[in-house]
Each structure stands twice: as C-alpha cells, then as structure tokens.
Design an enzyme around this catalytic site. Structure first.
Site, short mmCIF file in Angstrom:
data_model
loop_
_atom_site.label_atom_id
_atom_site.label_comp_id
_atom_site.label_asym_id
_atom_site.label_seq_id
_atom_site.Cartn_x
_atom_site.Cartn_y
_atom_site.Cartn_z
N GLU A 1 -0.87 -8.67 4.97
CA GLU A 1 -0.72 -8.81 6.43
C GLU A 1 -2.06 -8.74 7.16
OE1 GLU A 1 -0.39 -6.10 4.81
OE2 GLU A 1 -0.99 -4.39 6.03
N HIS B 1 -3.41 -5.66 1.08
CA HIS B 1 -2.73 -5.88 2.36
C HIS B 1 -2.66 -7.36 2.74
CE1 HIS B 1 -2.48 -1.70 3.80
NE2 HIS B 1 -3.53 -1.51 3.03
N CYS C 1 0.83 -1.20 0.00
CA CYS C 1 0.00 0.00 0.00
C CYS C 1 0.88 1.26 0.00
CB CYS C 1 -0.97 -0.05 1.19
SG CYS C 1 -2.33 1.10 1.04
#
Lengths: 98, 237
Positions: free
Chosen positions: B205, B203, B86
């Site tokens: 994560e 994302h 990002c």
C-alpha cells in the site's frame, strides 16, 4: 506536603498474602534464533567474559490469583498456551507459589 | 467490490491501505474498528501495518483476541480474501490463520527501506496479475519480520507452493544480502493452503504511485480485484 512514594500507595492485592501466586517463565525453544541473546553474548565477550559462550533470553510473568479459583492448573496452562507464549517458537514453565 | 480495513489501537498504515484501495484502485473501502464484530460486507479484509496494542507481549499477540479478528478468522475459514501486511501478517500467524512466526530481525534493528521481492506464486489471488518470478520494488518497515518455522514445516510450505514472495536483489537473484531480516529461505510473504489468506512483511500500500517511489504494490490490489471478479462470476455461474 509529603511527596507520596510507592510504599505509601500499596497496590491492592500485593499486601494480600493469602492470594495464590504463580510465576511463568517463557523462553524460545531450542534451535530458534535468539538475536537478543546472541547480542548479549557478544557484549559479554567484548567485556572480557570469554567463558560465557551462549546466552538465551526469555521473560517471566508473575500472576496473582484470588483464592479458591477453580481448576487453577488448567487455567494457567491455557493462559500460557493461548497468550503468554507462542507455542510455535516458545516453551513455558509454570511455578506455583502459595 | 468492497475492502474492509481493520483499525486496531496502534495501527498506522490503515489510512495508507484505505487510500490505496479507495483513491488509487477506485473501489469502495470501509474502516473496521477492532471492537466491532461487523465486517460490513467486505469482500476483502486488510489487516494493516502498525503496532497493534503497542506490540505488547509479542507483535500481534493481543490483536488476535479482538472481536474483529474473531470475525476475520470466520471470514477466512469460509473462503474470504484476507491480506495481512506487516503487523497484519504477525496477527495472522498469532491467530493461526498462517503457519510459523515472525521473530526479531536477526540484526535486531528496525529496518525501513525499499526491497525487491520475487513473485514465487503468480497464480494466487494476490498475485494473479503478476508474472512468474516478476520482481517488485516495495518498501519494508519492521523490527520483527524474521520469518521462522521448523525446518520440516518450511519444507512443507515450499512443497505446497505457499511461499508467495521472497526477498531478492534488483536482478531477481536470491542472495543473502538481499534478505533484510534473516527470514528463513528469504521468505517475505506466504499464503495459506487454500490460497485466500496472504501475509507479507513488505508494504504494497506504500508503493501504489510512481511519485511514492514505486507503483509495484498496486499489482497486489489489482490482483485481488480480478480474483474477486473471477470468484464472483464463478459464483453466479
């Protein structure tokens, strides 16, 4: 007690007329989509301004430079290409004022 | 192996990245402060999501000049694994480690939702545990994720296989509706030519456990670990 307003607290530098000034205009290159410009143009059309068929947005920076700076043109150019503009998507124009 | 997670003022996914690498993957992780010039012997550097330096000027533009990014550039140029997620992707393009730029979403809105990604290059360090054209469910959260580059440069990326992820629908089909931000060619993630630097808007994560809605993002971390192990064995051998 008087409430201080901006005129009572001049920003140092602004009053120093002898400083050099430059204005940098940064805009998206032709062909790069400008979603903000497109949206503004649509708003204009909605407002009835039918003749305004395209809007391109951009931004400008006012730089104040201490007198006697060396190699000023070169410095401003470097500032523009390294920081103020992203050369992949943007062009810039420098306007010197003294 | 050790992950380093960079923290800029305004980073907000640094703890998520830390948790994914430390608690889910089970590897060592250290935060790397933006003013530091020490990568703390990290084997992988993560540039996390957020709004570094308030996204002033352009997303990622100021972060590029921080002391830690200067080190990350050297690390990447010497072959170290770097992943920008990002805002981290935006930093990598601003720093010149990845080509192109990320401009405002075509619809001008911040977009926060799950999307589907198709793995276009399952050979690189970041996806080697995925199958070719595997579809991953991973969330996005950005206002400036619209990948842009000149037509001929996009073609070069296509020709050299540097496009790693594309936005697709749930069936893996490339459609206009599955593109959440107007990115050219539905590009969601690219890598450098050498294959050691990846930038992606979604994302991974945030998708490392089923309880979060998807564990597909873990594959990126697992791939990095196996790439690291392979590189290490090759280095020793």
């Amino acid at each position: 007690m008087r409430i201080p307003i901006n005129e009572d607290r001049p920003i140092e530098g602004n009053l120093m007329a002898e400083n050099e000034k430059a204005v940098v205009h940064v805009r998206l290159k032709d062909g790069v989509l400008d979603p903000q410009g497109v949206t503004i143009q649509k708003a204009l059309a909605q407002m009835g301004f039918d003749d305004f068929v395209s809007v391109r947005s951009g931004r400008f920076f006012e730089l104040e430079i201490s007198v006697g700076a060396d190699n000023l043109d070169h410095q401003i150019d470097e500032i523009c290409s390294k920081l103020l503009a992203n050369p992949v998507i943007e062009n810039y124009e420098i306007e010197r004022k003294s | 192996m050790k992950f380093g997670v960079v923290t800029f003022p305004g980073s907000n996914c640094d703890y998520d990245a830390y948790a994914a690498a430390r608690h889910i993957l089970g590897e060592e992780v250290e935060f790397l402060w933006h003013k530091s010039s020490d990568l703390c012997q990290s084997d992988v550097v993560i540039l996390p999501g957020g709004f570094s330096y308030g996204d002033y000027l352009r997303a990622g533009a100021i972060a590029r000049f921080s002391p830690i990014v200067q080190e990350v550039v050297k690390f990447a140029e010497s072959g170290g694994f770097v992943i920008g997620i990002c805002n981290g992707f935006q930093v990598l393009t601003e720093a010149g480690l990845l080509p192109g730029a990320l401009i405002r979403n075509s619809h001008l809105k911040f977009s926060c939702k799950y999307v589907y990604l198709r793995v276009e290059d399952a050979e690189c360090a970041f996806t080697r545990d995925c199958d070719h054209h595997e579809v991953l469910k991973i969330p996005i959260a950005h206002g400036e994720g619209n990948y842009y580059h000149f037509k001929e440069d996009i073609q070069k990326l296509e020709d050299s296989g540097q496009i790693v992820f594309r936005y697709v629908d749930g069936d893996g089909q490339l459609t206009e509706n599955s593109n959440p931000n107007g990115s050219l060619n539905n590009i969601a993630g690219i890598r450098n030519r050498e294959g050691n630097v990846l930038g992606m808007m979604p994302h991974p994560e945030r998708a490392v456990e089923d309880i979060l809605g998807s564990a597909d993002g873990l594959k990126v971390f697992e791939s990095l670990r196996s790439a690291y192990q392979v590189a290490r064995v090759a280095g020793v051998g």
